[in-house]
Design an enzyme around this catalytic site. Structure first.
Site, PDB file in Angstrom:
ATOM      1  N   ARG A 157     -46.021 -68.010 -34.793  1.00 32.62           N
ATOM      2  CA  ARG A 157     -47.304 -67.811 -35.449  1.00 32.62           C
ATOM      3  C   ARG A 157     -47.026 -67.349 -36.878  1.00 32.62           C
ATOM      4  O   ARG A 157     -45.982 -66.764 -37.159  1.00 32.62           O
ATOM      5  CB  ARG A 157     -48.131 -66.761 -34.709  1.00 32.62           C
ATOM      6  CG  ARG A 157     -48.472 -67.140 -33.269  1.00 32.62           C
ATOM      7  CD  ARG A 157     -49.220 -66.026 -32.568  1.00 32.62           C
ATOM      8  NE  ARG A 157     -49.555 -66.396 -31.186  1.00 32.62           N
ATOM      9  CZ  ARG A 157     -48.770 -66.205 -30.145  1.00 32.62           C
ATOM     10  NH1 ARG A 157     -47.571 -65.638 -30.318  1.00 32.62           N
ATOM     11  NH2 ARG A 157     -49.140 -66.565 -28.934  1.00 32.62           N
ATOM     12  N   LYS A 208     -48.209 -61.537 -30.054  1.00 32.64           N
ATOM     13  CA  LYS A 208     -49.530 -61.503 -29.447  1.00 32.64           C
ATOM     14  C   LYS A 208     -49.461 -61.135 -27.972  1.00 32.64           C
ATOM     15  O   LYS A 208     -50.321 -60.428 -27.455  1.00 32.64           O
ATOM     16  CB  LYS A 208     -50.210 -62.867 -29.633  1.00 32.64           C
ATOM     17  CG  LYS A 208     -51.645 -62.918 -29.137  1.00 32.64           C
ATOM     18  CD  LYS A 208     -52.253 -64.274 -29.420  1.00 32.64           C
ATOM     19  CE  LYS A 208     -53.694 -64.340 -28.930  1.00 32.64           C
ATOM     20  NZ  LYS A 208     -54.298 -65.685 -29.207  1.00 32.64           N
ATOM     21  N   HIS A 227     -45.753 -68.127 -24.423  1.00 33.75           N
ATOM     22  CA  HIS A 227     -47.010 -68.177 -23.674  1.00 33.75           C
ATOM     23  C   HIS A 227     -46.886 -67.372 -22.387  1.00 33.75           C
ATOM     24  O   HIS A 227     -45.879 -67.459 -21.688  1.00 33.75           O
ATOM     25  CB  HIS A 227     -47.376 -69.625 -23.328  1.00 33.75           C
ATOM     26  CG  HIS A 227     -47.901 -70.391 -24.502  1.00 33.75           C
ATOM     27  ND1 HIS A 227     -47.928 -71.765 -24.539  1.00 33.75           N
ATOM     28  CD2 HIS A 227     -48.428 -69.969 -25.684  1.00 33.75           C
ATOM     29  CE1 HIS A 227     -48.456 -72.160 -25.694  1.00 33.75           C
ATOM     30  NE2 HIS A 227     -48.758 -71.101 -26.396  1.00 33.75           N
ATOM     31  N   TYR A 276     -49.638 -79.444 -24.257  1.00 32.30           N
ATOM     32  CA  TYR A 276     -48.754 -80.353 -24.985  1.00 32.30           C
ATOM     33  C   TYR A 276     -48.056 -81.363 -24.060  1.00 32.30           C
ATOM     34  O   TYR A 276     -47.338 -82.238 -24.543  1.00 32.30           O
ATOM     35  CB  TYR A 276     -47.689 -79.549 -25.733  1.00 32.30           C
ATOM     36  CG  TYR A 276     -48.253 -78.503 -26.664  1.00 32.30           C
ATOM     37  CD1 TYR A 276     -48.770 -78.855 -27.896  1.00 32.30           C
ATOM     38  CD2 TYR A 276     -48.265 -77.157 -26.304  1.00 32.30           C
ATOM     39  CE1 TYR A 276     -49.297 -77.890 -28.763  1.00 32.30           C
ATOM     40  CE2 TYR A 276     -48.785 -76.190 -27.155  1.00 32.30           C
ATOM     41  CZ  TYR A 276     -49.302 -76.564 -28.386  1.00 32.30           C
ATOM     42  OH  TYR A 276     -49.818 -75.609 -29.226  1.00 32.30           O
ATOM     43  N   HIS A 278     -52.033 -72.290 -38.036  1.00 31.70           N
ATOM     44  CA  HIS A 278     -51.688 -72.482 -36.625  1.00 31.70           C
ATOM     45  C   HIS A 278     -51.258 -73.920 -36.358  1.00 31.70           C
ATOM     46  O   HIS A 278     -50.590 -74.191 -35.346  1.00 31.70           O
ATOM     47  CB  HIS A 278     -52.874 -72.113 -35.741  1.00 31.70           C
ATOM     48  CG  HIS A 278     -52.458 -71.422 -34.473  1.00 31.70           C
ATOM     49  ND1 HIS A 278     -51.758 -70.234 -34.457  1.00 31.70           N
ATOM     50  CD2 HIS A 278     -52.617 -71.766 -33.162  1.00 31.70           C
ATOM     51  CE1 HIS A 278     -51.520 -69.872 -33.217  1.00 31.70           C
ATOM     52  NE2 HIS A 278     -52.024 -70.788 -32.408  1.00 31.70           N
ATOM     53  N   ARG A 328     -47.561 -74.261 -35.821  1.00 27.60           N
ATOM     54  CA  ARG A 328     -47.108 -73.957 -34.450  1.00 27.60           C
ATOM     55  C   ARG A 328     -47.353 -75.157 -33.539  1.00 27.60           C
ATOM     56  O   ARG A 328     -46.497 -75.538 -32.739  1.00 27.60           O
ATOM     57  CB  ARG A 328     -47.848 -72.715 -33.949  1.00 27.60           C
ATOM     58  CG  ARG A 328     -47.492 -72.239 -32.535  1.00 27.60           C
ATOM     59  CD  ARG A 328     -48.145 -70.881 -32.347  1.00 27.60           C
ATOM     60  NE  ARG A 328     -48.223 -70.451 -30.961  1.00 27.60           N
ATOM     61  CZ  ARG A 328     -47.270 -69.753 -30.334  1.00 27.60           C
ATOM     62  NH1 ARG A 328     -46.146 -69.467 -30.959  1.00 27.60           N
ATOM     63  NH2 ARG A 328     -47.433 -69.360 -29.090  1.00 27.60           N
TER      64      ARG A 328
END
Length: 335
Positions: free
Chosen positions: A198, A221, A299, A308, A273, A276
């Site tokens: 990020r 995050k 994640h 993806y 973003h 990313r």
């Protein structure tokens, strides 16, 4: 309530601790009658059916303050959440918390939606309010159900993830090198493209977290530390940059200006973003493993990374090989 001696010599305990319920019993001695009187009085005083707990009259703002003192201050975005909750209290005129009306909240939510607030933001705010009640109930500070427990979230349509092609990447890097007023933009962009970071993660990188051909991101995050290897040339480029310009400083505004100069148009809110997304998209297109991608991106669940998966070569090949037209006999496409 009284204890009286009867004509036959026994003692009558006549107890009425609460109007509508009377207890009478005879005893041989006065002491026994008095003990019974005390027993009835004390038990009824402790009986919740006869001594209902006073209704919780605390306002929503009081619960928000209590939530922040006991729990919210530990969250990375606790201050921001509290500010949003305080604003909600003002808009709803600070109702008694346990009487928070779902219909009133829904009306406020509709007005905010009409004012342009996105469904995702509104869903997040509903989650913040619910968390106040849930956390305080778990901490024993309230004993009633969450008044917004049954409110439904807005249905959000999944947005198509924007990512850059090889040509667009080249155009962006050219725009950065030829006219960027902030020297930190280029290395930050390169880190995002090379590691899927990020923007804030790459911008916050320090020399101590770049070593042995790998970058380590902390304060992410998901609150997890993750390490991603990079090319030796990129490591050398960044170290040389730090020697000449010092550690990274805020550069997002300069990046947006460079993006505008490049002529690349991205959906609102996906500017930085998209870098990313670009890493993840190219990773899958070149045959990368979805579980490896999950670890690289950090994640918390595989479901987030599965966005993806459709870009994987085998996925695309199967779409051609397994579609129903591939097996229709005696039929050929003609131009």
């Amino acid at each position: 309530m009284t204890v009286k001696k009867q004509p036959d010599g026994r003692w009558l305990a006549d107890v009425q601790p609460i109007r509508g319920q009377r207890f009478r019993k005879l005893f041989k001695t006065k002491a026994e009658a008095q003990r019974y009187e005390q027993y009835i009085t004390s038990n009824k005083a402790a009986d919740p059916a006869w001594n209902p707990k006073a209704q919780d009259r605390r306002r929503l703002s009081e619960l928000v303050g209590l939530w922040f003192d006991l729990h919210g201050h530990m969250l990375k975005d606790g201050e921001r959440r509290k500010a949003k909750l305080d604003a909600l209290c003002v808009r709803l005129r600070d109702p008694i918390a346990m009487k928070l009306d779902p219909a009133t909240y829904a009306h406020d939510r509709r007005l905010r939606a009409e004012a342009g607030i996105t469904p995702k933001t509104l869903n997040n705010e509903l989650g913040y309010v619910r968390a106040v009640f849930n956390e305080l109930r778990g901490l024993g500070q309230i004993d009633y159900a969450n008044p917004l427990e049954l409110m439904k979230l807005y249905r959000i349509e999944e947005r198509e993830l924007s990512w850059l092609t090889q040509e667009q990447i080249a155009d962006l890097l050219t725009a950065i090198r030829e006219g960027c007023d902030n020297p930190h933009v280029e290395p930050i962009v390169l880190l995002c493209l090379a590691t899927g970071a990020r923007w804030s993660e790459a911008e916050g990188l320090t020399p101590s977290r770049l070593r042995n051909g790998a970058v380590t991101y902390s304060k992410t995050k998901s609150s997890k530390v993750r390490t991603v290897p990079i090319q030796p040339e990129l490591e050398a480029f960044i170290r040389d940059h730090w020697k000449r310009h010092g550690q990274f400083t805020g550069a997002i505004t300069s990046f947006r200006r460079a993006l505008s100069r490049s002529g690349i148009v991205l959906p609102k809110g996906q500017a930085s973003h998209a870098l990313r997304h670009t890493f993840a998209s190219h990773f899958m297109q070149k045959g990368g493993n979805i579980l490896t991608l999950q670890k690289i991106l950090g994640h918390s669940s595989l479901a987030m990374t599965m966005r993806y998966a459709h870009l994987a070569p085998e996925h695309l090949a199967e779409a051609v090989r397994l579609n129903p037209l591939a097996s229709v006999r005696g039929y050929a496409l003609e131009s």
